[in-house]
Design a protein around this motif. Structure first.
Motif, mmCIF file in Angstrom:
data_model
loop_
_atom_site.group_PDB
_atom_site.id
_atom_site.type_symbol
_atom_site.label_atom_id
_atom_site.label_comp_id
_atom_site.label_asym_id
_atom_site.label_seq_id
_atom_site.Cartn_x
_atom_site.Cartn_y
_atom_site.Cartn_z
ATOM 1 N N LYS A 195 -13.199 -7.094 -55.230
ATOM 2 C CA LYS A 195 -14.547 -6.721 -54.800
ATOM 3 C C LYS A 195 -14.643 -5.263 -54.357
ATOM 4 N N GLU A 196 -13.576 -4.732 -53.737
ATOM 5 C CA GLU A 196 -13.651 -3.392 -53.155
ATOM 6 C C GLU A 196 -13.157 -2.299 -54.094
ATOM 7 N N GLY A 197 -12.224 -2.624 -54.995
ATOM 8 C CA GLY A 197 -11.702 -1.619 -55.898
ATOM 9 C C GLY A 197 -10.755 -0.645 -55.233
ATOM 10 N N GLY A 198 -10.485 0.454 -55.951
ATOM 11 C CA GLY A 198 -9.447 1.383 -55.510
ATOM 12 C C GLY A 198 -9.931 2.760 -55.104
ATOM 13 N N MET A 199 -11.234 2.922 -54.851
ATOM 14 C CA MET A 199 -11.731 4.216 -54.387
ATOM 15 C C MET A 199 -11.437 4.335 -52.896
ATOM 16 N N ALA A 200 -10.356 5.028 -52.573
ATOM 17 C CA ALA A 200 -9.807 5.008 -51.220
ATOM 18 C C ALA A 200 -10.784 5.549 -50.175
ATOM 19 N N GLY A 201 -11.681 6.448 -50.580
ATOM 20 C CA GLY A 201 -12.642 6.986 -49.621
ATOM 21 C C GLY A 201 -13.562 5.939 -49.042
ATOM 22 N N SER A 202 -13.706 4.815 -49.747
ATOM 23 C CA SER A 202 -14.580 3.742 -49.252
ATOM 24 C C SER A 202 -13.894 2.879 -48.204
ATOM 25 N N PHE A 203 -12.579 2.997 -48.060
ATOM 26 C CA PHE A 203 -11.839 2.085 -47.186
ATOM 27 C C PHE A 203 -12.166 2.280 -45.712
ATOM 28 N N VAL A 204 -12.668 3.455 -45.327
ATOM 29 C CA VAL A 204 -12.955 3.715 -43.908
ATOM 30 C C VAL A 204 -14.248 3.055 -43.459
ATOM 31 N N TYR A 205 -15.062 2.587 -44.418
ATOM 32 C CA TYR A 205 -16.331 1.954 -44.062
ATOM 33 C C TYR A 205 -16.132 0.469 -43.812
ATOM 34 N N LYS A 206 -16.908 -0.068 -42.880
ATOM 35 C CA LYS A 206 -16.686 -1.452 -42.434
ATOM 36 C C LYS A 206 -17.381 -2.489 -43.299
ATOM 37 N N TYR A 236 -20.071 0.196 -50.808
ATOM 38 C CA TYR A 236 -20.712 0.363 -52.106
ATOM 39 C C TYR A 236 -21.630 1.586 -52.129
ATOM 40 N N SER A 237 -22.236 1.911 -51.000
ATOM 41 C CA SER A 237 -23.068 3.111 -50.931
ATOM 42 C C SER A 237 -22.229 4.349 -51.188
ATOM 43 N N TYR A 238 -21.041 4.394 -50.599
ATOM 44 C CA TYR A 238 -20.128 5.524 -50.836
ATOM 45 C C TYR A 238 -19.724 5.592 -52.316
ATOM 46 N N ILE A 239 -19.333 4.446 -52.877
ATOM 47 C CA ILE A 239 -18.867 4.409 -54.267
ATOM 48 C C ILE A 239 -19.998 4.802 -55.222
ATOM 49 N N LYS A 240 -21.200 4.314 -54.934
ATOM 50 C CA LYS A 240 -22.354 4.658 -55.770
ATOM 51 C C LYS A 240 -22.630 6.153 -55.723
ATOM 52 N N ASP A 241 -22.520 6.744 -54.544
ATOM 53 C CA ASP A 241 -22.733 8.190 -54.411
ATOM 54 C C ASP A 241 -21.700 8.976 -55.207
ATOM 55 N N VAL A 242 -20.456 8.522 -55.193
ATOM 56 C CA VAL A 242 -19.404 9.188 -55.963
ATOM 57 C C VAL A 242 -19.745 9.157 -57.445
ATOM 58 N N PHE A 243 -20.155 8.002 -57.928
ATOM 59 C CA PHE A 243 -20.448 7.871 -59.356
ATOM 60 C C PHE A 243 -21.685 8.669 -59.748
ATOM 61 N N ASN A 244 -22.708 8.632 -58.905
ATOM 62 C CA ASN A 244 -23.919 9.399 -59.205
ATOM 63 C C ASN A 244 -23.644 10.897 -59.215
ATOM 64 N N THR A 245 -22.785 11.351 -58.308
ATOM 65 C CA THR A 245 -22.408 12.760 -58.295
ATOM 66 C C THR A 245 -21.655 13.123 -59.556
ATOM 67 N N LEU A 246 -20.786 12.213 -59.993
ATOM 68 C CA LEU A 246 -20.024 12.414 -61.226
ATOM 69 C C LEU A 246 -20.966 12.677 -62.397
ATOM 70 N N ILE A 247 -22.076 11.954 -62.448
ATOM 71 C CA ILE A 247 -23.021 12.104 -63.550
ATOM 72 C C ILE A 247 -23.963 13.283 -63.323
ATOM 73 N N THR A 248 -24.686 13.255 -62.211
ATOM 74 C CA THR A 248 -25.759 14.232 -62.022
ATOM 75 C C THR A 248 -25.246 15.640 -61.809
ATOM 76 N N ARG A 249 -24.161 15.779 -61.051
ATOM 77 C CA ARG A 249 -23.715 17.138 -60.747
ATOM 78 C C ARG A 249 -22.703 17.670 -61.745
ATOM 79 N N ASP A 250 -21.765 16.831 -62.113
ATOM 80 C CA ASP A 250 -20.686 17.309 -62.980
ATOM 81 C C ASP A 250 -21.070 17.313 -64.457
#
Length: 403
Positions: A172-183, A189-203
Motif C-alpha cells: 500500500k505504501e510503496g518505496g518512496m522513502a520521503g513519504s515514510f515520515v508522514y503518519k 499519498y499527498s506527498y507521493i502525488k506531489d512528487v509524480f505531478n512535479t515529475l510531469i509538470t515541471r520536468d
C-alpha cells in the motif's frame, strides 16, 4: 533548529556499485526517478571516502543549496573547482543537480579531459537521461540507476520482524522513502502525488516544451490505470480520441518515451520464446513505484495481481536483469528475465489457492521445454516448494531474495 525525523539506512546495493568504480576514469552518473534517494546516496558515498581515503580532497557542490547559487555558469563552476584542486591529493568532484548549472556538459567534459578529478554527478531525471549521456559527455559514462526503496530496504527501514505484515504495508505504501515520515495514508499519498505531478509538470513539460499538458496528464492517467497490461500506441491514441482528446500515434509515442526517459515508467517488450525473437506488437509498461498508482487513482478496486506483477518487474530490473514478457503458442508468460547466460521464466499471481487458478498459472511454464529455471511467484505465505520442476515462491520471500 528543527531536525526532520527522516531515518537513513545505508543502501548497500548502490553504494557497492559506486565503490567498485572509484578511481576509474569514467564519469559516474547517478540517475533515477525523482525523490528516489540519489542525493542521499551521494552523501553516503562521501562519508565512505572520508573513512577510507586519508589522502582524499573532496569537492562537493549541491545546487539545491543557496550557497552555490553564484556558480551556476560553466565558467564560475570551473573557477570554483580549479581553485580547490590539490595536486598531491586524490581529488573527488561530486556535483548534485548538475543540470542547474548552464552548459554543465562543457565544464564536466573539461574536468574529465584534464584527468585530475574522479567525477560523480546527479541530476534531474528528465535532464540527465540515459539516452542523452553519450551525447552530453565525451568520456565514458558509468551509470548507477537508483530505484525507490525495495521491499528489503523498506523492511530494514522499519525494522519489523513480521515479514507478512511488512509486506502488506509495503504493497500500500510503496518505496518512496520521503513519504515514510508522514503518519496518515492521506498525507503519504499527498506527498507521493506531489512528487509524480512535479515529475510531469515541471520536468517533462519543461524539458520537452510540451504545449498540450492536458493530453499528457490524460495519457498519464491511462498508463497508471493500465500497469501490467498490454497496450499499443494506437490503442491509447484511439481511446483518448474517443474521450474527446484529439491526438495521434506519433504524439502518444513521443509522450510515452518522455515518461520512460524520466524513469516514471519502464517499457517491457514482448519476446517469442519459440522463435527466439522480439515482437513488434503490444508492449507492457510498469511504474517505477506502485504507490504512484494509489496516490493518483485511489485505492478502490485494487487489483493485487497487477500490482504484484509491477513489484516483481521493478525488482528484476533493480537486480540487473533484462526483462521481457514472453509468448509461447499463444500463451503468455509474465516475464523472461535474462542476465548474461542466465535466463528465468516467471509467472506472477495473487492467489493460487484454487486448483483452477494454479493450473492456469503453471500451464504456460510447463509448455516451455528448455532447461532454464521456471518460477511461479504468488502470495503463498509458505516456504518455497516445487511442482513438476517449477519453483513456487512466496512473493515476500522473492522480494527479500530469500528464495
Amino acid at each position: 533548529m528543527y531536525t526532520f525525523l527522516m531515518k537513513l539506512i545505508e543502501r548497500e546495493f548502490y553504494l557497492e556499485k559506486l565503490k567498485s568504480v572509484t578511481g576509474t576514469p569514467d564519469i559516474k552518473v547517478i540517475t533515477g526517478v525523482r525523490r528516489s534517494g540519489k542525493s542521499k546516496l551521494m552523501d553516503a558515498f562521501i562519508e565512505w571516502i572520508k573513512e577510507t581515503d586519508n589522502n582524499a580532497n573532496i569537492i562537493h557542490i549541491n545546487y539545491n543549496l543557496f550557497e552555490f547559487d553564484s556558480i551556476k555558469t560553466a565558467s564560475a563552476l570551473n573557477s570554483y573547482v580549479e581553485e580547490r584542486y590539490l595536486s598531491k591529493k586524490n581529488n573527488f568532484l561530486l556535483i548534485d543537480e548538475v543540470q542547474l548549472c548552464s552548459d554543465f556538459e562543457k565544464v564536466i567534459n573539461s574536468f574529465h579531459a584534464s584527468e585530475k578529478y574522479d567525477i560523480y554527478i546527479t541530476g534531474s531525471n528528465a535532464f540527465l537521461l540515459s539516452s542523452d549521456l553519450a551525447t552530453l559527455f565525451t568520456g565514458r559514462v558509468f551509470q548507477v540507476l537508483v530505484f525507490p526503496f525495495s521491499f528489503y530496504e523498506y523492511q530494514k527501514y522499519f525494522a519489523t520482524s513480521n515479514i507478512e505484515e511488512a509486506f502488506d504495508s509495503f504493497v500500500k505504501e510503496g518505496g518512496m522513502a520521503g513519504s515514510f515520515v508522514y503518519k496518515s495514508p492521506e498525507e503519504k499519498y499527498s506527498y507521493i502525488k506531489d512528487v509524480f505531478n512535479t515529475l510531469i509538470t515541471r520536468d517533462i513539460v519543461q524539458k520537452y516544451k510540451i504545449k498540450n499538458e492536458l493530453l499528457l496528464n490524460k495519457l498519464n492517467d491511462f498508463m497508471l490505470d493500465n500497469i501490467s497490461s498490454e497496450v499499443s500506441v494506437r490503442k491509447i491514441a484511439d481511446t483518448l480520441t474517443s474521450n474527446q482528446e484529439k491526438t495521434n500515434d506519433k504524439t502518444i509515442g513521443s509522450y510515452l518515451n518522455y515518461l520512460c526517459n524520466a524513469y516514471a515508467f519502464y517499457k517491457v517488450r514482448r519476446y517469442d520464446i519459440r522463435g527466439k525473437k522480439y515482437l513488434a506488437s503490444q508492449d507492457k509498461y510498469y511504474l517505477a513505484d506502485h504507490s504512484f498508482h494509489y496516490a493518483i487513482l485511489g485505492t478502490k478496486n485494487m487489483d493485487y495481481g497487477r500490482v504484484y506483477e509491477n513489484m516483481v518487474c521493478i525488482e528484476l530490473l533493480r537486480r540487473g536483469y533484462e526483462v521481457y514478457t514472453g509468448v509461447l503458442y499463444k500463451k503468455e508468460i509474465d516475464f523472461v528475465a535474462i542476465k548474461q547466460s542466465e535466463k528465468i521464466y516467471i509467472q506472477v499471481s495473487d492467489d493460487i489457492s484454487s486448483p483452477e487458478t494454479f493450473e492456469r498459472e503453471v500451464s504456460p511454464l510447463l509448455s516451455i521445454k528448455d532447461a532454464y529455471p521456471k518460477v511461479l511467484i504468488a502470495r503463498t505465505r509458505h516456504e518455497k516448494y516445487l511442482h513438476e520442476g517449477i519453483s513456487i515462491i512466496n512473493i515476500a520471500d522473492f522480494l527479500l531474495n530469500k528464495e
